[in-house]
Write a protein that holds these residues in place. Structure first.
Motif, PDB file in Angstrom:
ATOM      1  N   GLU A  99     -36.885   8.954  33.062  1.00 39.72           N
ATOM      2  CA  GLU A  99     -37.407   7.832  33.845  1.00 39.72           C
ATOM      3  C   GLU A  99     -36.695   7.701  35.189  1.00 39.72           C
ATOM      4  N   GLU A 100     -35.386   7.929  35.208  1.00 36.74           N
ATOM      5  CA  GLU A 100     -34.609   7.708  36.426  1.00 36.74           C
ATOM      6  C   GLU A 100     -34.681   8.871  37.405  1.00 36.74           C
ATOM      7  N   THR A 101     -34.680  10.103  36.885  1.00 35.32           N
ATOM      8  CA  THR A 101     -34.622  11.262  37.779  1.00 35.32           C
ATOM      9  C   THR A 101     -35.975  11.915  38.007  1.00 35.32           C
ATOM     10  N   GLY A 102     -36.923  11.699  37.097  1.00 27.36           N
ATOM     11  CA  GLY A 102     -38.212  12.363  37.190  1.00 27.36           C
ATOM     12  C   GLY A 102     -38.205  13.770  36.616  1.00 27.36           C
ATOM     13  N   ILE A 103     -37.050  14.235  36.144  1.00 25.85           N
ATOM     14  CA  ILE A 103     -36.962  15.566  35.531  1.00 25.85           C
ATOM     15  C   ILE A 103     -37.367  15.449  34.068  1.00 25.85           C
ATOM     16  N   SER A 104     -38.253  16.313  33.625  1.00 29.70           N
ATOM     17  CA  SER A 104     -38.725  16.261  32.242  1.00 29.70           C
ATOM     18  C   SER A 104     -37.580  16.452  31.252  1.00 29.70           C
ATOM     19  N   LYS A 105     -37.558  15.609  30.231  1.00 34.47           N
ATOM     20  CA  LYS A 105     -36.529  15.742  29.211  1.00 34.47           C
ATOM     21  C   LYS A 105     -36.673  17.030  28.414  1.00 34.47           C
ATOM     22  N   SER A 106     -37.826  17.677  28.531  1.00 35.79           N
ATOM     23  CA  SER A 106     -38.019  18.961  27.854  1.00 35.79           C
ATOM     24  C   SER A 106     -37.152  20.054  28.478  1.00 35.79           C
ATOM     25  N   LEU A 107     -36.607  19.794  29.676  1.00 38.92           N
ATOM     26  CA  LEU A 107     -35.748  20.757  30.351  1.00 38.92           C
ATOM     27  C   LEU A 107     -34.276  20.548  30.022  1.00 38.92           C
ATOM     28  N   LEU A 108     -33.989  19.657  29.079  1.00 33.86           N
ATOM     29  CA  LEU A 108     -32.605  19.373  28.703  1.00 33.86           C
ATOM     30  C   LEU A 108     -32.214  20.141  27.449  1.00 33.86           C
ATOM     31  N   ASN A 109     -31.060  20.751  27.511  1.00 37.47           N
ATOM     32  CA  ASN A 109     -30.440  21.386  26.347  1.00 37.47           C
ATOM     33  C   ASN A 109     -29.315  20.476  25.884  1.00 37.47           C
ATOM     34  N   VAL A 110     -29.518  19.781  24.782  1.00 37.94           N
ATOM     35  CA  VAL A 110     -28.565  18.761  24.326  1.00 37.94           C
ATOM     36  C   VAL A 110     -27.408  19.404  23.572  1.00 37.94           C
ATOM     37  N   TRP A 111     -26.185  19.036  23.959  1.00 39.03           N
ATOM     38  CA  TRP A 111     -24.983  19.535  23.290  1.00 39.03           C
ATOM     39  C   TRP A 111     -24.586  18.640  22.121  1.00 39.03           C
ATOM     40  N   GLY A 112     -24.680  17.322  22.314  1.00 39.51           N
ATOM     41  CA  GLY A 112     -24.268  16.375  21.295  1.00 39.51           C
ATOM     42  C   GLY A 112     -23.782  15.085  21.926  1.00 39.51           C
ATOM     43  N   CYS A 113     -23.186  14.225  21.114  1.00 41.61           N
ATOM     44  CA  CYS A 113     -22.752  12.893  21.554  1.00 41.61           C
ATOM     45  C   CYS A 113     -21.239  12.749  21.481  1.00 41.61           C
ATOM     46  N   GLY A 114     -20.711  11.899  22.352  1.00 43.37           N
ATOM     47  CA  GLY A 114     -19.323  11.487  22.262  1.00 43.37           C
ATOM     48  C   GLY A 114     -19.222  10.189  21.493  1.00 43.37           C
ATOM     49  N   ASN A 115     -18.013   9.627  21.432  1.00 45.05           N
ATOM     50  CA  ASN A 115     -17.815   8.363  20.740  1.00 45.05           C
ATOM     51  C   ASN A 115     -18.383   7.201  21.541  1.00 45.05           C
ATOM     52  N   PRO A 116     -18.940   6.189  20.865  1.00 49.41           N
ATOM     53  CA  PRO A 116     -19.383   4.989  21.575  1.00 49.41           C
ATOM     54  C   PRO A 116     -18.223   4.346  22.327  1.00 49.41           C
ATOM     55  N   PHE A 117     -18.530   3.846  23.497  1.00 50.59           N
ATOM     56  CA  PHE A 117     -17.556   3.168  24.358  1.00 50.59           C
ATOM     57  C   PHE A 117     -17.951   1.697  24.431  1.00 50.59           C
ATOM     58  N   VAL A 118     -17.007   0.801  24.140  1.00 52.65           N
ATOM     59  CA  VAL A 118     -17.299  -0.632  24.144  1.00 52.65           C
ATOM     60  C   VAL A 118     -16.517  -1.299  25.272  1.00 52.65           C
ATOM     61  N   PRO A 119     -17.187  -1.674  26.366  1.00 55.99           N
ATOM     62  CA  PRO A 119     -16.504  -2.407  27.439  1.00 55.99           C
ATOM     63  C   PRO A 119     -16.264  -3.849  27.002  1.00 55.99           C
ATOM     64  N   ALA A 120     -15.884  -4.689  27.936  1.00 54.29           N
ATOM     65  CA  ALA A 120     -15.549  -6.076  27.592  1.00 54.29           C
ATOM     66  C   ALA A 120     -16.821  -6.902  27.421  1.00 54.29           C
ATOM     67  N   SER A 121     -17.616  -6.552  26.414  1.00 56.96           N
ATOM     68  CA  SER A 121     -18.870  -7.253  26.151  1.00 56.96           C
ATOM     69  C   SER A 121     -19.296  -6.948  24.730  1.00 56.96           C
TER      70      SER A 121
END
Length: 223
Positions: A99-121
């Protein structure tokens, strides 16, 4: 044996699934960051997009539009709130990236996820790592409502200590600030960049952030 940055950041990294899995494993072993005393009630995801630009393995960032209500004019990774239609936190990151870049998500090679980050909220932010296949400027069609511009920075630039400073807070921590790219990277985006570089470049990236006890007269000190 220590490796050179050029060896670790060879373009083959973007097609080597074994090395990508090693990076994600190190990313997930990093200490979890929770700066909030509130119970988490909302989830968000960001995408850490890697791409090859002029032969350099690079990170892709967006500059948020000044018309946005929150964090206007700040550098960020593509991302946003998880919606009911998102099957997973990973799907959320990929949808927001498209949505933000206009580049199709089909062009993404996903590596994986990091740990969730919780800011002051009450918000939990999960970083998802992926690389853009055959990235080119022609692929970009940024959202005029959300994005002022999209830019890339060679990872080697931010791996160099002279391109990183820090902001120190009286509450007891230092936050990285990355310089000498098209825009200054700070805040949550800089923290996530810092953590990812720690996982990507072990024994190469100096992840030590100074914290000097004599800083006591002002709320924030910049070095």
């Amino acid at each position: 044996m220590l490796r050179k940055v050029s060896e670790v950041l060879h373009p083959i990294l973007l097609i080597d699934s074994a090395r990508q899995s090693e990076v994600i494993a190190r990313f997930q072993r990093l200490r979890r960051i929770d700066l909030s005393k509130q119970r988490v009630t909302k989830e968000a995801a960001i995408l850490i997009p890697l791409c090859l630009v002029d032969g350099n393995v690079s990170l892709l960032y967006t500059l948020r539009s000044n018309s946005l209500r929150n964090h206007r004019g700040q550098v960020s990774f593509p991302g946003g709130m998880k919606e009911k239609t998102d099957a997973s936190i990973e799907d959320c990151a990929l949808r927001e990236f498209e949505e933000e870049t206009g580049i199709s998500k089909s062009l993404l090679n996903v590596w994986g996820c990091g740990n969730p980050f919780v800011p002051a909220s009450d918000l939990s932010i999960t970083p998802v790592v992926a690389n853009i296949v055959d990235y080119s400027l022609d692929q970009l069609k940024p959202s005029a409502e959300e994005v002022a511009k999209v830019f890339t920075v060679p990872i080697e630039t931010y791996s160099q200590t002279q391109n990183r400073k820090h902001t120190q807070f009286r509450s007891g921590y230092s936050s990285p600030v990355f310089l000498n790219g098209p825009e200054t990277v700070w805040g949550i985006t800089a923290i996530v960049t810092h953590l990812f570089l720690t996982a990507l470049l072990p024994d190469i990236y100096d992840n030590r952030l100074p914290f000097l006890r004599q800083y006591s007269n002002q709320r924030i000190e910049k070095r």
